[in-house]
Scaffold this motif. Structure first.
Motif, PDB file in Angstrom:
ATOM      1  N   GLU A   1      66.435  24.844 110.425  1.00  0.00           N
ATOM      2  CA  GLU A   1      65.886  24.679 111.769  1.00  0.00           C
ATOM      3  C   GLU A   1      66.104  25.924 112.608  1.00  0.00           C
ATOM      4  OE1 GLU A   1      67.720  21.148 113.260  1.00  0.00           O
ATOM      5  OE2 GLU A   1      66.353  19.815 112.163  1.00  0.00           O
ATOM      6  N   ARG A   2      67.259  26.548 112.468  1.00  0.00           N
ATOM      7  CA  ARG A   2      67.526  27.784 113.216  1.00  0.00           C
ATOM      8  C   ARG A   2      66.614  28.914 112.755  1.00  0.00           C
ATOM      9  NH1 ARG A   2      72.988  26.129 112.874  1.00  0.00           N
ATOM     10  NH2 ARG A   2      73.313  27.412 111.049  1.00  0.00           N
ATOM     11  N   LEU A   3      66.334  28.979 111.463  1.00  0.00           N
ATOM     12  CA  LEU A   3      65.432  30.024 110.945  1.00  0.00           C
ATOM     13  C   LEU A   3      64.013  29.842 111.480  1.00  0.00           C
ATOM     14  CD1 LEU A   3      66.530  30.424 107.223  1.00  0.00           C
ATOM     15  CD2 LEU A   3      66.772  32.086 109.064  1.00  0.00           C
TER      16      LEU A   3
ATOM     17  N   ALA B   1      80.558  18.859 104.777  1.00  0.00           N
ATOM     18  CA  ALA B   1      80.376  19.941 103.804  1.00  0.00           C
ATOM     19  C   ALA B   1      79.803  19.428 102.481  1.00  0.00           C
ATOM     20  CB  ALA B   1      81.702  20.649 103.557  1.00  0.00           C
ATOM     21  N   GLU B   2      80.121  18.197 102.111  1.00  0.00           N
ATOM     22  CA  GLU B   2      79.643  17.654 100.838  1.00  0.00           C
ATOM     23  C   GLU B   2      78.177  17.254 100.882  1.00  0.00           C
ATOM     24  OE1 GLU B   2      82.313  14.475  99.960  1.00  0.00           O
ATOM     25  OE2 GLU B   2      83.780  15.796  99.025  1.00  0.00           O
ATOM     26  N   ASP B   3      77.661  16.938 102.064  1.00  0.00           N
ATOM     27  CA  ASP B   3      76.274  16.480 102.179  1.00  0.00           C
ATOM     28  C   ASP B   3      75.400  17.644 102.635  1.00  0.00           C
ATOM     29  OD1 ASP B   3      73.910  15.146 102.493  1.00  0.00           O
ATOM     30  OD2 ASP B   3      74.742  13.546 103.739  1.00  0.00           O
ATOM     31  N   PRO B   4      74.457  18.095 101.816  1.00  0.00           N
ATOM     32  CA  PRO B   4      73.633  19.250 102.192  1.00  0.00           C
ATOM     33  C   PRO B   4      72.758  18.994 103.418  1.00  0.00           C
ATOM     34  CG  PRO B   4      72.888  18.324 100.103  1.00  0.00           C
ATOM     35  CD  PRO B   4      74.151  17.610 100.477  1.00  0.00           C
ATOM     36  N   ARG B   5      72.556  17.736 103.747  1.00  0.00           N
ATOM     37  CA  ARG B   5      71.751  17.408 104.932  1.00  0.00           C
ATOM     38  C   ARG B   5      72.400  17.975 106.199  1.00  0.00           C
ATOM     39  NH1 ARG B   5      71.323  11.241 106.705  1.00  0.00           N
ATOM     40  NH2 ARG B   5      73.421  11.455 105.908  1.00  0.00           N
ATOM     41  N   TYR B   6      73.723  18.056 106.213  1.00  0.00           N
ATOM     42  CA  TYR B   6      74.420  18.535 107.401  1.00  0.00           C
ATOM     43  C   TYR B   6      74.625  20.050 107.410  1.00  0.00           C
ATOM     44  CZ  TYR B   6      75.335  13.606 107.944  1.00  0.00           C
ATOM     45  OH  TYR B   6      75.180  12.255 108.083  1.00  0.00           O
TER      46      TYR B   6
END
Length: 84
Positions: free
Chosen positions: A77-79, A65-70
């Motif tokens: 990618e889903r969009l 949750a702290e890392d925006p990469r995850y």
């Protein structure tokens, strides 16, 4: 990519310890469960393994949750894949 947080850092260490404690407790219980001391040690190892699993999953969730990469990258990618 999502599983990286469960394999690195605090979460990874806790989950590896949980695997070792759980396996050790199960083997000790199966082989020496008839003896009171071994049964107690086996139970404590299984309990510690369970606690390590719980806190490892929690630490992995916090790191994710702290890392925006995850969080942001999978959403983008889903969009791109889903039709608008």
């Amino acid at each position: 990519m999502v599983a990286e947080t469960w394999q690195e850092g605090r979460a990874g260490a806790l989950l590896r310890a949980a695997q070792e404690l759980t396996a050790g407790g199960a083997v000790t219980g199966a082989l020496f469960g008839g003896r009171r001391g071994a049964a107690v040690a086996s139970g404590l190892a299984l309990l510690a393994g369970s606690a390590c699993t719980r806190f490892g999953v929690f630490a992995g969730g916090i790191a994710s949750a702290e890392d925006p990469r995850y969080t942001v990258v999978p959403q983008r990618e889903r969009l791109e894949v889903e039709p608008a």
